[in-house]
Design an enzyme around this catalytic site. Structure first.
Site, PDB file in Angstrom:
ATOM      1  N   ASP A 163       9.101  64.303  -2.951  1.00 28.87           N
ATOM      2  CA  ASP A 163       9.151  65.722  -2.588  1.00 28.87           C
ATOM      3  C   ASP A 163       9.996  66.524  -3.585  1.00 28.87           C
ATOM      4  O   ASP A 163      10.919  65.991  -4.192  1.00 28.87           O
ATOM      5  CB  ASP A 163       9.750  65.845  -1.177  1.00 28.87           C
TER       6      ASP A 163
ATOM      7  N   ARG B  46       9.677  72.990  -6.054  1.00 31.37           N
ATOM      8  CA  ARG B  46      10.972  73.647  -6.255  1.00 31.37           C
ATOM      9  C   ARG B  46      11.531  73.358  -7.647  1.00 31.37           C
ATOM     10  O   ARG B  46      12.159  74.206  -8.277  1.00 31.37           O
ATOM     11  CB  ARG B  46      11.953  73.200  -5.164  1.00 31.37           C
TER      12      ARG B  46
ATOM     13  N   HIS C 223       4.244  68.987 -10.489  1.00 27.37           N
ATOM     14  CA  HIS C 223       3.503  67.764 -10.140  1.00 27.37           C
ATOM     15  C   HIS C 223       3.314  66.886 -11.382  1.00 27.37           C
ATOM     16  O   HIS C 223       3.337  65.660 -11.295  1.00 27.37           O
ATOM     17  CB  HIS C 223       2.150  68.110  -9.519  1.00 27.37           C
TER      18      HIS C 223
ATOM     19  N   SER D 189      -1.308  64.459   1.238  1.00 26.34           N
ATOM     20  CA  SER D 189      -1.418  64.222   2.682  1.00 26.34           C
ATOM     21  C   SER D 189      -2.662  64.908   3.250  1.00 26.34           C
ATOM     22  O   SER D 189      -3.233  65.800   2.611  1.00 26.34           O
ATOM     23  CB  SER D 189      -0.166  64.760   3.392  1.00 26.34           C
TER      24      SER D 189
ATOM     25  N   ARG E 261      -3.153  73.711   0.973  1.00 25.22           N
ATOM     26  CA  ARG E 261      -2.473  74.367  -0.161  1.00 25.22           C
ATOM     27  C   ARG E 261      -3.493  75.186  -0.970  1.00 25.22           C
ATOM     28  O   ARG E 261      -4.707  74.986  -0.823  1.00 25.22           O
ATOM     29  CB  ARG E 261      -1.826  73.302  -1.051  1.00 25.22           C
TER      30      ARG E 261
ATOM     31  N   LEU F 216       3.286  43.722  -8.748  1.00 24.14           N
ATOM     32  CA  LEU F 216       3.667  44.846  -7.891  1.00 24.14           C
ATOM     33  C   LEU F 216       2.390  45.410  -7.271  1.00 24.14           C
ATOM     34  O   LEU F 216       1.420  45.678  -7.988  1.00 24.14           O
ATOM     35  CB  LEU F 216       4.356  45.946  -8.738  1.00 24.14           C
TER      36      LEU F 216
ATOM     37  N   ARG G 249      13.166  59.601   0.496  1.00 21.78           N
ATOM     38  CA  ARG G 249      12.627  60.957   0.456  1.00 21.78           C
ATOM     39  C   ARG G 249      13.516  61.788  -0.462  1.00 21.78           C
ATOM     40  O   ARG G 249      14.726  61.908  -0.224  1.00 21.78           O
ATOM     41  CB  ARG G 249      12.562  61.593   1.850  1.00 21.78           C
TER      42      ARG G 249
ATOM     43  N   ARG H   6      12.604  64.945   7.262  1.00 18.31           N
ATOM     44  CA  ARG H   6      11.384  64.871   8.074  1.00 18.31           C
ATOM     45  C   ARG H   6      10.591  63.639   7.665  1.00 18.31           C
ATOM     46  O   ARG H   6      10.658  63.212   6.522  1.00 18.31           O
ATOM     47  CB  ARG H   6      10.460  66.066   7.789  1.00 18.31           C
ATOM     48  N   ILE H   7       9.722  63.172   8.584  1.00 21.81           N
ATOM     49  CA  ILE H   7       8.853  62.027   8.276  1.00 21.81           C
ATOM     50  C   ILE H   7       7.510  62.512   7.708  1.00 21.81           C
ATOM     51  O   ILE H   7       6.815  61.764   7.011  1.00 21.81           O
ATOM     52  CB  ILE H   7       8.700  61.112   9.521  1.00 21.81           C
TER      53      ILE H   7
ATOM     54  N   GLU I  54      14.577  51.440   6.783  1.00 21.83           N
ATOM     55  CA  GLU I  54      15.819  52.129   6.431  1.00 21.83           C
ATOM     56  C   GLU I  54      15.450  53.362   5.610  1.00 21.83           C
ATOM     57  O   GLU I  54      14.545  53.287   4.772  1.00 21.83           O
ATOM     58  CB  GLU I  54      16.715  51.199   5.591  1.00 21.83           C
TER      59      GLU I  54
HETATM   60  C1  FPP Z   1       5.535  67.147  -2.661  1.00 23.92           C
HETATM   61  O1  FPP Z   1       6.285  68.112  -3.367  1.00 23.92           O
HETATM   62  C2  FPP Z   1       4.669  66.461  -3.600  1.00 23.92           C
HETATM   63  C3  FPP Z   1       3.314  66.383  -3.508  1.00 23.92           C
HETATM   64  C4  FPP Z   1       2.556  67.008  -2.408  1.00 23.92           C
HETATM   65  C5  FPP Z   1       2.509  65.704  -4.532  1.00 23.92           C
HETATM   66  C6  FPP Z   1       3.139  64.480  -5.146  1.00 23.92           C
HETATM   67  C7  FPP Z   1       2.364  64.083  -6.324  1.00 23.92           C
HETATM   68  C8  FPP Z   1       2.875  63.600  -7.484  1.00 23.92           C
HETATM   69  C9  FPP Z   1       4.290  63.304  -7.733  1.00 23.92           C
HETATM   70  C10 FPP Z   1       1.956  63.289  -8.588  1.00 23.92           C
HETATM   71  C11 FPP Z   1       1.568  61.833  -8.613  1.00 23.92           C
HETATM   72  C12 FPP Z   1       0.238  61.771  -8.062  1.00 23.92           C
HETATM   73  C13 FPP Z   1      -0.632  60.737  -8.118  1.00 23.92           C
HETATM   74  C14 FPP Z   1      -1.984  61.002  -7.661  1.00 23.92           C
HETATM   75  C15 FPP Z   1      -0.353  59.384  -8.583  1.00 23.92           C
HETATM   76  P1  FPP Z   1       6.061  69.643  -3.035  1.00 23.92           P
HETATM   77  O2  FPP Z   1       4.992  70.155  -3.920  1.00 23.92           O
HETATM   78  O3  FPP Z   1       5.790  69.812  -1.581  1.00 23.92           O
HETATM   79  O4  FPP Z   1       7.446  70.258  -3.442  1.00 23.92           O
HETATM   80  P2  FPP Z   1       8.159  71.497  -2.773  1.00 23.92           P
HETATM   81  O5  FPP Z   1       8.496  71.081  -1.364  1.00 23.92           O
HETATM   82  O6  FPP Z   1       9.359  71.687  -3.622  1.00 23.92           O
HETATM   83  O7  FPP Z   1       7.202  72.644  -2.838  1.00 23.92           O
END
Ligand code: FPP
Length: 248
Positions: A22, A26, A39, A67, A73, A133, A186, A192-193, A205
């Protein structure tokens, strides 16, 4: 061929680490960049953390990449995340394969564009014998959706109600055959979950850090593993030393 690993010398290592990556948005906002740049930086970081997992001897890594709620989005961001998955497969598969990584997918593949489904299936097929892995990519994944999917399959299989046990439900989840996550990380400080592994996380954990995902580097990952090593996992019971002390 798998590369030599240097397991960390910790008293206890998680076999299965799951991560809610997450804070990409930001991270980008702070730099005046579009969300997709966040991203992309998050994807670069994922490469580093996968390498660290191989090096430290983590056996399972589950990452929350998209998700069932992320469809809500902006279209540009949704398409961007699809493109990132495509790019990761196109550009990283060879190296992941050489590192001994087995790729799996958890979630509903059917809603993804056809060409992407094919790419995911072919990556799974290509890496299926690797054992260094195992990475579960949660893409179009939701914990509630997973449980509904499991219940539907259990009913369709005609399993009598009295045979429905915790072990049986686990066998019908997308993660069937995996141990439950020992440690869930996280990033970005949210408590949050978010519909992630809600069945499997019963006794996981948690490690939450304010660091945004693109900045969660190998040292931060080590800190999370060290924190895990110092936990006393009791699974709702008492630990043996306390028990003996009470009995004396
Ligand atoms: C949450 O941060 C992140 C996501 C919804 C996407 C996570 C994806 C990647 C790290 C890319 C890797 C992907 C693959 C397919 C291997 P957010 O965008 O909700 O951040 P915010 O809460 O700061 O807006």
């Amino acid at each position: 061929m798998s590369q030599a690993t240097q397991p960390l010398s910790l008293s206890k290592m998680p076999a299965h680490v799951a991560i809610i990556m997450d804070g990409n948005g930001r991270w980008a906002l702070k730099r005046g960049l579009p969300r997709l740049a966040g991203h992309k930086a998050g994807t670069e970081n994922l490469r580093r953390i996968i390498k660290a997992c191989v090096e430290f001897g983590v056996k399972y890594l589950t990452i929350y990449a998209f998700s069932t709620e992320n469809w809500g989005r902006p279209k540009e961001e949704v398409l961007g995340l699809m493109r990132i998955l495509e790019d990761v497969i196109d550009r990283e598969l060879e190296e992941l394969n050489q590192q001994g990584v087995q790729l799996r997918h958890i979630g509903q593949l059917e809603r993804l564009p056809g060409f992407l489904q094919e790419k995911v299936i072919s990556a799974i097929e290509k890496t299926k014998h690797n054992q260094q892995l195992i990475i579960n990519i949660a893409f179009n994944y939701g914990g509630r959706d997973e449980i509904i999917h499991a219940i539907q399959h259990i009913i369709r299989a005609g399993i009598p109600a009295e045979n429905v046990t915790s072990d049986l439900v686990s066998q019908y989840l997308y993660t069937a055959g995996n141990p439950d996550p020992d440690l869930i990380i996280r990033t970005s400080g949210e408590l949050r979950i978010s519909n992630f592994l809600i069945w499997q996380a019963a006794y996981s954990e948690w490690y939450v850090t304010p660091t945004y995902w693109p900045d969660f580097d190998k040292d931060e990952f080590k800190k999370a593993l060290e924190s895990y090593a110092n936990r006393d996992r009791r699974y709702g019971k008492v630990n043996s030393t306390e028990y003996e002390a009470k009995d004396d």
